[in-house]
Enzyme design. Sequence first.
Site, mmCIF file in Angstrom:
data_model
loop_
_atom_site.group_PDB
_atom_site.id
_atom_site.type_symbol
_atom_site.label_atom_id
_atom_site.label_comp_id
_atom_site.label_asym_id
_atom_site.label_seq_id
_atom_site.Cartn_x
_atom_site.Cartn_y
_atom_site.Cartn_z
ATOM 1 N N SER A 141 1.481 59.493 5.144
ATOM 2 C CA SER A 141 2.338 58.309 5.039
ATOM 3 C C SER A 141 1.794 57.285 4.049
ATOM 4 O O SER A 141 0.753 56.674 4.271
ATOM 5 C CB SER A 141 2.504 57.654 6.413
ATOM 6 O OG SER A 141 3.196 56.424 6.294
ATOM 7 N N SER A 142 2.520 57.089 2.952
ATOM 8 C CA SER A 142 2.145 56.087 1.952
ATOM 9 C C SER A 142 2.234 54.689 2.549
ATOM 10 O O SER A 142 1.327 53.859 2.390
ATOM 11 C CB SER A 142 3.078 56.216 0.746
ATOM 12 O OG SER A 142 2.810 55.234 -0.211
ATOM 13 N N CYS A 156 17.900 57.309 2.156
ATOM 14 C CA CYS A 156 17.974 55.911 2.576
ATOM 15 C C CYS A 156 18.857 55.128 1.602
ATOM 16 O O CYS A 156 18.716 55.279 0.384
ATOM 17 C CB CYS A 156 16.576 55.310 2.617
ATOM 18 S SG CYS A 156 16.553 53.534 2.874
ATOM 19 N N CYS A 160 11.553 47.513 -0.242
ATOM 20 C CA CYS A 160 12.378 47.350 0.963
ATOM 21 C C CYS A 160 11.826 46.213 1.821
ATOM 22 O O CYS A 160 10.657 46.222 2.198
ATOM 23 C CB CYS A 160 12.386 48.660 1.754
ATOM 24 S SG CYS A 160 13.266 48.533 3.322
ATOM 25 N N CYS A 162 11.728 53.009 10.423
ATOM 26 C CA CYS A 162 12.629 52.108 9.702
ATOM 27 C C CYS A 162 14.040 52.698 9.781
ATOM 28 O O CYS A 162 14.247 53.818 10.252
ATOM 29 C CB CYS A 162 12.188 51.964 8.242
ATOM 30 S SG CYS A 162 12.258 53.510 7.306
ATOM 31 N N HIS A 222 13.660 59.927 1.685
ATOM 32 C CA HIS A 222 12.989 59.669 0.406
ATOM 33 C C HIS A 222 13.874 59.887 -0.813
ATOM 34 O O HIS A 222 13.608 59.347 -1.880
ATOM 35 C CB HIS A 222 11.763 60.580 0.255
ATOM 36 C CG HIS A 222 10.746 60.407 1.325
ATOM 37 N ND1 HIS A 222 10.665 61.255 2.418
ATOM 38 C CD2 HIS A 222 9.760 59.498 1.486
ATOM 39 C CE1 HIS A 222 9.671 60.860 3.194
ATOM 40 N NE2 HIS A 222 9.103 59.801 2.655
ATOM 41 N N SER A 229 7.070 55.452 9.592
ATOM 42 C CA SER A 229 7.274 56.874 9.909
ATOM 43 C C SER A 229 6.667 57.250 11.263
ATOM 44 O O SER A 229 6.559 58.426 11.591
ATOM 45 C CB SER A 229 6.636 57.725 8.804
ATOM 46 O OG SER A 229 5.275 57.363 8.627
ATOM 47 N N GLU A 263 9.711 60.142 -2.907
ATOM 48 C CA GLU A 263 10.640 59.109 -3.401
ATOM 49 C C GLU A 263 10.481 58.904 -4.900
ATOM 50 O O GLU A 263 11.473 58.804 -5.635
ATOM 51 C CB GLU A 263 10.401 57.776 -2.684
ATOM 52 C CG GLU A 263 11.352 56.684 -3.152
ATOM 53 C CD GLU A 263 11.024 55.305 -2.617
ATOM 54 O OE1 GLU A 263 11.261 54.314 -3.335
ATOM 55 O OE2 GLU A 263 10.528 55.192 -1.476
ATOM 56 N N HIS A 293 6.894 61.539 7.317
ATOM 57 C CA HIS A 293 5.465 61.788 7.126
ATOM 58 C C HIS A 293 4.694 61.561 8.423
ATOM 59 O O HIS A 293 3.818 60.702 8.515
ATOM 60 C CB HIS A 293 4.924 60.903 5.996
ATOM 61 C CG HIS A 293 5.328 61.374 4.643
ATOM 62 N ND1 HIS A 293 5.460 60.549 3.567
ATOM 63 C CD2 HIS A 293 5.647 62.621 4.194
ATOM 64 C CE1 HIS A 293 5.836 61.250 2.516
ATOM 65 N NE2 HIS A 293 5.959 62.509 2.872
#
EC number: 1.17.7.4
Length: 304
Positions: free
Chosen positions: A242-243, A97, A214, A13, A75, A286, A147, A41
């Site tokens: 990675s969430s 970000c 987002c 992203c 984050h 990510s 984050e 991540h």
Amino acid sequence: MLQIEIDSGSGFCFGVTTAIKKAEEELAKGTKLYCLGDIVHNSMEVERLETNGLVTIDHEQMKKLHNVKVLLRAHGEPPETYELAKRNNIEIIDATCPVVLALQRRIKKQYESKLDDKLEDKQMEFVPESTSVGSQIVIFGKNGHAEVLGLVGQTKSEALIIEKFEDVKKLNFTKDIYLYSQTTKSLNEFHQIIEYIQSHIDPSAKFQSFDTICRQVANRMPNISTFATRHDVIIFVAGKKSSNGKVLFHECLDVNPRSYQVECADEIDMSWFEGVNTVGICGATSTPKWLMEECRDEILRKTN
């Protein structure tokens, strides 16, 4: 011959792209650069940048550093990190970000407004000194996620975290609720939480929700679902930390049960492709493009 398509909408992203670009620019100068936590991540991308000289550190290690440069990843970080940097004469390369930064400011403003209300009530003797202010700042997000730690830090750790829909039932519905979301959470689940609060909030209490997810991430969900339905097998490439990857992978799995998550090409099982005509390769925000391309090349090498 097996047909393989890489999803054009997958990959880094904007926030991650910017963080990596800033790291590469500093490293190109020959600067010693530290990064607070994994820059992304994805262990493969972290290893690539560490090979180029990036040094990944944690908060305890940062406390021991002085007169160096430290990059803050997309984050974001709580205020305490900036205070530490100032004390130790650390130059911050801030790659937070913009979407996360805007969210941090909104939560901080809400928290400061809450403190002002509490002070005013005390002055007017509406509540005794020992009583806490009657409102809750609530963040829908993963407990301990970088984050979320940055967001909670804007409230001196007073914000409440709900990780999943079931957690919403633990809120006090007689008090005002201000609901925010981690930027990479599921939009559908966020709306479920809103609907539950709306139907349970006490008439005397106020409820406000702020859709802070987002759109670059949210829009990937319907797009990746469509992509997953077009192929016999889906290879979803993402780091285990990675969430966003967990959310997107489940979107694939929901529409295509022959979806498999891998962290790198070595984890691909060739038995997945028996009797298959098309394979789709996609990934998280990510996941670097080069890693998805490596997975494609590995499959082609072993099937042709």
